[in-house]
Write a protein that holds these residues in place. Structure first.
Motif, short mmCIF file in Angstrom:
data_model
loop_
_atom_site.label_atom_id
_atom_site.label_comp_id
_atom_site.label_asym_id
_atom_site.label_seq_id
_atom_site.Cartn_x
_atom_site.Cartn_y
_atom_site.Cartn_z
N GLU A 161 -1.46 -15.58 -7.38
CA GLU A 161 -2.49 -14.65 -7.82
C GLU A 161 -2.14 -13.25 -7.33
O GLU A 161 -1.54 -13.06 -6.29
CB GLU A 161 -3.85 -15.06 -7.26
N VAL A 162 -2.54 -12.28 -8.11
CA VAL A 162 -2.36 -10.88 -7.74
C VAL A 162 -3.71 -10.21 -7.80
O VAL A 162 -4.44 -10.32 -8.77
CB VAL A 162 -1.39 -10.16 -8.70
N SER A 163 -4.06 -9.51 -6.73
CA SER A 163 -5.32 -8.78 -6.69
C SER A 163 -5.03 -7.40 -6.15
O SER A 163 -4.24 -7.24 -5.23
CB SER A 163 -6.32 -9.50 -5.77
N GLY A 164 -5.63 -6.36 -6.72
CA GLY A 164 -5.32 -5.04 -6.23
C GLY A 164 -6.21 -3.97 -6.78
O GLY A 164 -7.15 -4.21 -7.54
N ASP A 165 -5.90 -2.72 -6.38
CA ASP A 165 -6.67 -1.56 -6.78
C ASP A 165 -5.68 -0.55 -7.34
O ASP A 165 -4.76 -0.11 -6.65
CB ASP A 165 -7.39 -0.97 -5.56
N LEU A 211 0.86 -1.19 0.00
CA LEU A 211 0.00 0.00 0.00
C LEU A 211 0.89 1.23 0.00
O LEU A 211 1.46 1.63 1.02
CB LEU A 211 -0.92 0.01 1.23
N GLY A 212 1.04 1.82 -1.19
CA GLY A 212 1.91 2.98 -1.33
C GLY A 212 1.16 4.28 -1.31
O GLY A 212 0.10 4.40 -0.70
N GLY A 213 1.70 5.28 -2.01
CA GLY A 213 1.09 6.59 -2.02
C GLY A 213 -0.11 6.68 -2.94
O GLY A 213 -1.05 7.42 -2.67
N GLY A 214 -0.09 5.94 -4.04
CA GLY A 214 -1.18 6.05 -5.00
C GLY A 214 -1.65 4.75 -5.58
O GLY A 214 -2.60 4.71 -6.35
N THR A 215 -1.00 3.65 -5.24
CA THR A 215 -1.40 2.34 -5.76
C THR A 215 -1.43 1.32 -4.64
O THR A 215 -0.82 1.50 -3.58
CB THR A 215 -0.44 1.85 -6.86
N PHE A 216 -2.14 0.24 -4.89
CA PHE A 216 -2.31 -0.80 -3.87
C PHE A 216 -2.46 -2.15 -4.55
O PHE A 216 -3.22 -2.28 -5.51
CB PHE A 216 -3.56 -0.48 -3.04
#
Length: 312
Positions: free
Chosen positions: A145-149, A127-132
């Protein structure tokens, strides 16, 4: 969502068309009284140039070849744009690798976690500054698996605070600065305005964002057909993972029950009283204590934040 965030940016983002009438976004800023436009690749290259300078100062030698890490969900266009940014910065990008993979590699280099040949399941929570993104990595078998926003990140928490402080500024000074990009840009680093906020208030205004952070964890485990009990370690990546509430929620991934208080004598329902204390110190370390009221029956556990391991 982007349109909403744009109101809080201290710069403008506008679409432009190239020779093939393909629209691209450019960043418009005012520098020394002159308006300038930059492609996203140019902005990225500036960051790479700065990192190159920092690294060269540290190493005492020139840096030409680099490996660049990116969010795992980047598409081909975003990956190519990252390579282009490296070229603009004068770097030879030898390889582009996913950030969760890089985190797992660094984790294993430090702990030699595959030396005995056993598979180790690691949940990488980035969980960074602008991506997750959330990734489940089996060190012996690769990424399941990769899941994110692509949008959620620390900047979202900042924007909630910014909106709160803009309202506070208007209440105190009877002036709405939300439409003034320069004022908003100065308020963001708190150069013109000072206001305190409690942790409880911060957690309340960001409640749904914290919940959104946990959804990809559940999706990642479900898609990998894996239970929480099968996770050996949790690796935290990104500055926003320092938020105590994030660490508190992630403890349930590592051990949903935390610990138990035993030897409670039989008694009617509601009669036994147990006091429970939760304490998070300045380093983000959580201590949970429980005591059966009126007895010496108590237990305590300390949960550190570096990898999600539990130690009594």
């Amino acid at each position: 969502m982007v349109q909403k965030d744009m109101k809080l940016w201290p710069f403008k983002a506008i679409p432009t068309a190239d020779g093939d009438n393909f629209k691209k976004i450019v960043i418009v800023v005012t520098y020394k009284g002159e308006e300038k436009q930059f492609a996203l690749e140019e902005i990225s290259s500036m960051l790479l140039i700065k990192m190159k300078q920092i690294l060269e100062t540290y190493l005492g030698s020139e840096v030409k070849n680099v490996v660049v890490t990116i969010p795992a969900y980047f598409n081909d266009a975003q990956r190519q744009a990252t390579k282009d940014a490296g070229v603009i910065a004068g770097l030879n990008v030898m390889r582009i690798i996913n950030e969760p993979t890089a985190a797992a590699i660094a984790y294993c280099l430090d702990r030699q976690c595959t030396s005995n040949g056993a598979t180790k399941n690691i949940l990488v929570f980035d969980l960074g500054g602008g991506t997750f993104d959330v990734s489940l990595v089996a060190i012996k078998k690769g990424v399941f698996e990769v899941s994110g926003d692509t949008h959620l990140g620390g900047r979202d928490f900042d924007n909630r605070l910014l909106s709160h402080f803009i309202a506070e500024f208007e209440r105190k000074h009877n002036k709405d600065i939300s439409a003034n990009r320069r004022a908003v840009g100065r308020l963001r680093p708190a150069l013109d305005f000072s206001c305190s906020i409690t942790r409880a208030r911060f957690e309340k205004m960001n409640k749904e964002l914290f919940q959104d952070c946990m959804l990809p964890v559940q999706m990642c485990l479900r898609d990998a057909k894996m239970e929480k009990s099968e996770i050996h370690d949790v690796v935290l990546v990104g500055g926003s993972t320092r938020i105590p509430k994030i660490q508190q929620l992630l403890q349930e991934v590592r051990d949903p029950h935390v610990f138990s208080l035993h030897n409670i004598p039989p008694a009617p329902q509601g009669v036994p009283q147990i006091d429970v204390w939760f304490n998070i110190d300045i380093d983000g370390i959580l201590t949970v204590s429980a005591e059966l009221v009126g007895t010496n029956n108590k237990n305590q556990i300390t949960i550190t934040n570096h990898s999600g391991r539990l130690s009594k």
